[in-house]
Write a protein that holds these residues in place. Structure first.
Motif, PDB file in Angstrom:
ATOM      1  N   ALA A 235      -3.480   7.622  -0.071  1.00 38.45           N
ATOM      2  CA  ALA A 235      -2.610   8.787  -0.270  1.00 38.45           C
ATOM      3  C   ALA A 235      -2.613   9.643   0.991  1.00 38.45           C
ATOM      4  CB  ALA A 235      -3.077   9.602  -1.476  1.00 38.45           C
ATOM      5  N   ASN A 236      -1.427   9.840   1.553  1.00 34.77           N
ATOM      6  CA  ASN A 236      -1.251  10.702   2.715  1.00 34.77           C
ATOM      7  C   ASN A 236       0.227  11.069   2.798  1.00 34.77           C
ATOM      8  OD1 ASN A 236      -0.365   8.098   3.559  1.00 34.77           O
ATOM      9  ND2 ASN A 236      -2.345   7.740   4.520  1.00 34.77           N
ATOM     10  N   ASP A 237       0.533  12.088   3.565  1.00 36.63           N
ATOM     11  CA  ASP A 237       1.921  12.495   3.754  1.00 36.63           C
ATOM     12  C   ASP A 237       2.536  11.698   4.899  1.00 36.63           C
ATOM     13  OD1 ASP A 237       4.131  14.458   4.982  1.00 36.63           O
ATOM     14  OD2 ASP A 237       3.785  15.037   2.901  1.00 36.63           O
ATOM     15  N   ALA A 238       3.848  11.621   4.914  1.00 34.21           N
ATOM     16  CA  ALA A 238       4.537  10.941   6.012  1.00 34.21           C
ATOM     17  C   ALA A 238       4.210  11.574   7.361  1.00 34.21           C
ATOM     18  CB  ALA A 238       6.043  10.954   5.773  1.00 34.21           C
ATOM     19  N   ASN A 239       3.792  12.832   7.348  1.00 36.77           N
ATOM     20  CA  ASN A 239       3.455  13.523   8.594  1.00 36.77           C
ATOM     21  C   ASN A 239       2.018  13.256   9.061  1.00 36.77           C
ATOM     22  OD1 ASN A 239       1.804  15.079   6.977  1.00 36.77           O
ATOM     23  ND2 ASN A 239       3.015  16.960   7.159  1.00 36.77           N
TER      24      ASN A 239
ATOM     25  N   ALA B  14       8.138   4.603  -4.451  1.00 44.23           N
ATOM     26  CA  ALA B  14       8.011   4.272  -5.874  1.00 44.23           C
ATOM     27  C   ALA B  14       8.572   2.887  -6.168  1.00 44.23           C
ATOM     28  CB  ALA B  14       8.710   5.326  -6.725  1.00 44.23           C
ATOM     29  N   GLU B  15       9.649   2.509  -5.508  1.00 45.67           N
ATOM     30  CA  GLU B  15      10.234   1.175  -5.716  1.00 45.67           C
ATOM     31  C   GLU B  15       9.332   0.086  -5.155  1.00 45.67           C
ATOM     32  OE1 GLU B  15      14.258   0.786  -4.416  1.00 45.67           O
ATOM     33  OE2 GLU B  15      14.930   2.596  -5.463  1.00 45.67           O
ATOM     34  N   ILE B  16       8.727   0.366  -4.009  1.00 42.89           N
ATOM     35  CA  ILE B  16       7.801  -0.606  -3.407  1.00 42.89           C
ATOM     36  C   ILE B  16       6.610  -0.822  -4.336  1.00 42.89           C
ATOM     37  CG2 ILE B  16       6.228  -1.010  -1.475  1.00 42.89           C
ATOM     38  CD1 ILE B  16       8.203   0.574   0.285  1.00 42.89           C
ATOM     39  N   ILE B  17       6.084   0.256  -4.894  1.00 46.26           N
ATOM     40  CA  ILE B  17       4.958   0.151  -5.824  1.00 46.26           C
ATOM     41  C   ILE B  17       5.326  -0.735  -7.006  1.00 46.26           C
ATOM     42  CG2 ILE B  17       3.541   1.448  -7.478  1.00 46.26           C
ATOM     43  CD1 ILE B  17       3.766   3.831  -5.440  1.00 46.26           C
TER      44      ILE B  17
ATOM     45  N   LEU C 263      -3.535  -6.872  -1.908  1.00 45.96           N
ATOM     46  CA  LEU C 263      -2.622  -5.973  -1.192  1.00 45.96           C
ATOM     47  C   LEU C 263      -3.090  -4.528  -1.314  1.00 45.96           C
ATOM     48  CD1 LEU C 263       0.170  -5.621   0.276  1.00 45.96           C
ATOM     49  CD2 LEU C 263       1.174  -5.372  -2.009  1.00 45.96           C
ATOM     50  N   MET C 264      -2.940  -3.766  -0.232  1.00 48.25           N
ATOM     51  CA  MET C 264      -3.179  -2.328  -0.225  1.00 48.25           C
ATOM     52  C   MET C 264      -1.890  -1.626   0.169  1.00 48.25           C
ATOM     53  SD  MET C 264      -3.972   0.808   1.045  1.00 48.25           S
ATOM     54  CE  MET C 264      -3.989   0.618   2.805  1.00 48.25           C
ATOM     55  N   LEU C 265      -1.535  -0.576  -0.538  1.00 46.15           N
ATOM     56  CA  LEU C 265      -0.354   0.223  -0.200  1.00 46.15           C
ATOM     57  C   LEU C 265      -0.770   1.599   0.297  1.00 46.15           C
ATOM     58  CD1 LEU C 265       2.106  -0.621  -3.127  1.00 46.15           C
ATOM     59  CD2 LEU C 265       2.087  -1.566  -0.809  1.00 46.15           C
ATOM     60  N   ASP C 266      -0.024   2.097   1.271  1.00 49.73           N
ATOM     61  CA  ASP C 266      -0.310   3.363   1.931  1.00 49.73           C
ATOM     62  C   ASP C 266       0.981   4.182   1.923  1.00 49.73           C
ATOM     63  OD1 ASP C 266      -2.118   4.749   4.373  1.00 49.73           O
ATOM     64  OD2 ASP C 266       0.049   4.853   4.691  1.00 49.73           O
ATOM     65  N   VAL C 267       0.917   5.439   1.475  1.00 51.75           N
ATOM     66  CA  VAL C 267       2.130   6.248   1.327  1.00 51.75           C
ATOM     67  C   VAL C 267       2.818   6.472   2.665  1.00 51.75           C
ATOM     68  CG1 VAL C 267       3.058   8.492   0.620  1.00 51.75           C
ATOM     69  CG2 VAL C 267       1.321   7.354  -0.786  1.00 51.75           C
TER      70      VAL C 267
ATOM     71  N   PHE D  41       4.991  13.368  -4.170  1.00 50.24           N
ATOM     72  CA  PHE D  41       4.152  12.373  -4.819  1.00 50.24           C
ATOM     73  C   PHE D  41       4.455  12.200  -6.303  1.00 50.24           C
ATOM     74  CE2 PHE D  41       1.843  12.239  -0.970  1.00 50.24           C
ATOM     75  CZ  PHE D  41       0.919  11.223  -1.026  1.00 50.24           C
ATOM     76  N   ARG D  42       5.346  12.994  -6.848  1.00 51.03           N
ATOM     77  CA  ARG D  42       5.609  12.865  -8.291  1.00 51.03           C
ATOM     78  C   ARG D  42       6.182  11.500  -8.659  1.00 51.03           C
ATOM     79  NH1 ARG D  42       5.610  17.966  -6.840  1.00 51.03           N
ATOM     80  NH2 ARG D  42       4.605  19.496  -8.224  1.00 51.03           N
ATOM     81  N   PRO D  43       7.220  11.007  -7.968  1.00 47.57           N
ATOM     82  CA  PRO D  43       7.682   9.650  -8.296  1.00 47.57           C
ATOM     83  C   PRO D  43       6.657   8.571  -7.966  1.00 47.57           C
ATOM     84  CG  PRO D  43       8.885  10.545  -6.410  1.00 47.57           C
ATOM     85  CD  PRO D  43       8.107  11.669  -6.998  1.00 47.57           C
ATOM     86  N   ILE D  44       5.831   8.818  -6.966  1.00 43.67           N
ATOM     87  CA  ILE D  44       4.763   7.873  -6.620  1.00 43.67           C
ATOM     88  C   ILE D  44       3.743   7.798  -7.754  1.00 43.67           C
ATOM     89  CG2 ILE D  44       2.801   7.529  -5.056  1.00 43.67           C
ATOM     90  CD1 ILE D  44       4.644   8.780  -2.839  1.00 43.67           C
TER      91      ILE D  44
END
Length: 271
Positions: free
Chosen positions: A212-216, A197-200, A182-186, A227-230
């Motif tokens: 790592a990227n912003d929602a924008n 953070a919960e998904i992670i 699995l790969m996760l993308d912010v 990104f602190r909780p991430i």
């Protein structure tokens, strides 16, 4: 502190040697490759070119951490199409990508490719079954070359199939193979009801790679995504892979994106 990488298409049309030099000088540990940046098909990238790609990164002190945008080129590929010949062509190209990854020293490949997994006539179950069949055909090559294939979830409007981390995790669990992860993308996680953070934390045992990227769609630190909780969730779950910067908005320029993204990531992970 994790190891950090950045995707090479951030630098648009820069020569590979210049990309590696800039990435290393900025302070990254690795670089991630979009295969289409080396030509319309990896089958056209010779053994000598592959050796040079790997050597150039190594001489800059970088690891090639993986491949992504796998099916952006050649045009027309599709992972679960009902067109049997086209789907076989896609499977064959994925095998070629595995060989390319092995030759350049990339340990993993990220399957995102939203247009190449679009549903045909809303046939979700058929798409799911045919996607699994396609992946299963590639698994022996992955094992032979010691390369991992990582499923990425992509939300609307980019994609309409495997849109959540839970669906991507289901694909990983059902295939149940050590070379499929699995790969996760912010950015993608930010589209879900559950905080990133919960998904992670929920899917940590399956996660092999992280974008790592912003929602924008810009770099981390270039928007409102905190990104602190991430970072805290990745630390708590003992994530040991790369955190790789992937952007879709290339403003203001490659150097600023690379420098400021890394500065922000180091700041939040140090905290």
């Amino acid at each position: 502190m994790p190891r950090f990488a950045i995707c090479n298409e951030t630098f648009v049309d820069w020569p590979w040697e210049r990309v590696c030099r800039a990435v290393a000088d900025t302070g990254y540990d690795g670089v991630e490759i979009a295969p289409f940046t080396f030509g319309p098909s990896v089958t056209e990238v010779s053994a000598e070119q592959r050796r040079q790609i790997r050597q150039t990164a190594e001489e800059a002190g970088l690891e090639i951490v993986g491949l992504h945008w796998l099916l952006a080129a050649p045009k027309g590929l599709h992972i679960h199409t009902r067109d049997t010949a086209l789907r076989q062509k896609t499977v064959d190209y994925l095998r070629a990508l595995v060989d390319f990854a092995g030759d350049v020293g990339a340990p993993l490949m990220v399957f995102g490719s939203p247009f190449q997994r679009k549903l045909e006539d809303g046939d979700r179950q058929g798409a799911w079954d045919r996607t699994q069949d396609s992946y299963r055909q590639v698994l022996p090559t992955l094992a032979e070359r010691n390369v991992l294939l990582c499923q990425e979830s992509l939300p609307a409007p980019e994609a309409d199939f495997i849109m959540t981390a839970a669906e991507a995790a289901q694909m990983v669990r059902e295939l149940d193979h050590p070379n499929f992860r699995l790969m996760l993308d912010v950015k993608s996680m930010c589209s879900e009801a559950q905080p990133p953070a919960e998904i992670i934390r929920e899917f940590a045992p399956l996660v092999e790679h992280f974008h790592a990227n912003d929602a924008n769609r810009r770099g981390p630190g270039f928007g409102d995504t905190d990104f602190r909780p991430i970072a805290a969730a990745l630390r708590e779950t003992n994530y040991g892979g790369y955190v790789s910067v992937e952007v879709f908005d290339y403003t203001p320029d490659p150097e600023t994106i690379a420098r400021e993204s890394l500065r922000y990531l180091r700041e939040v992970f140090a905290g």
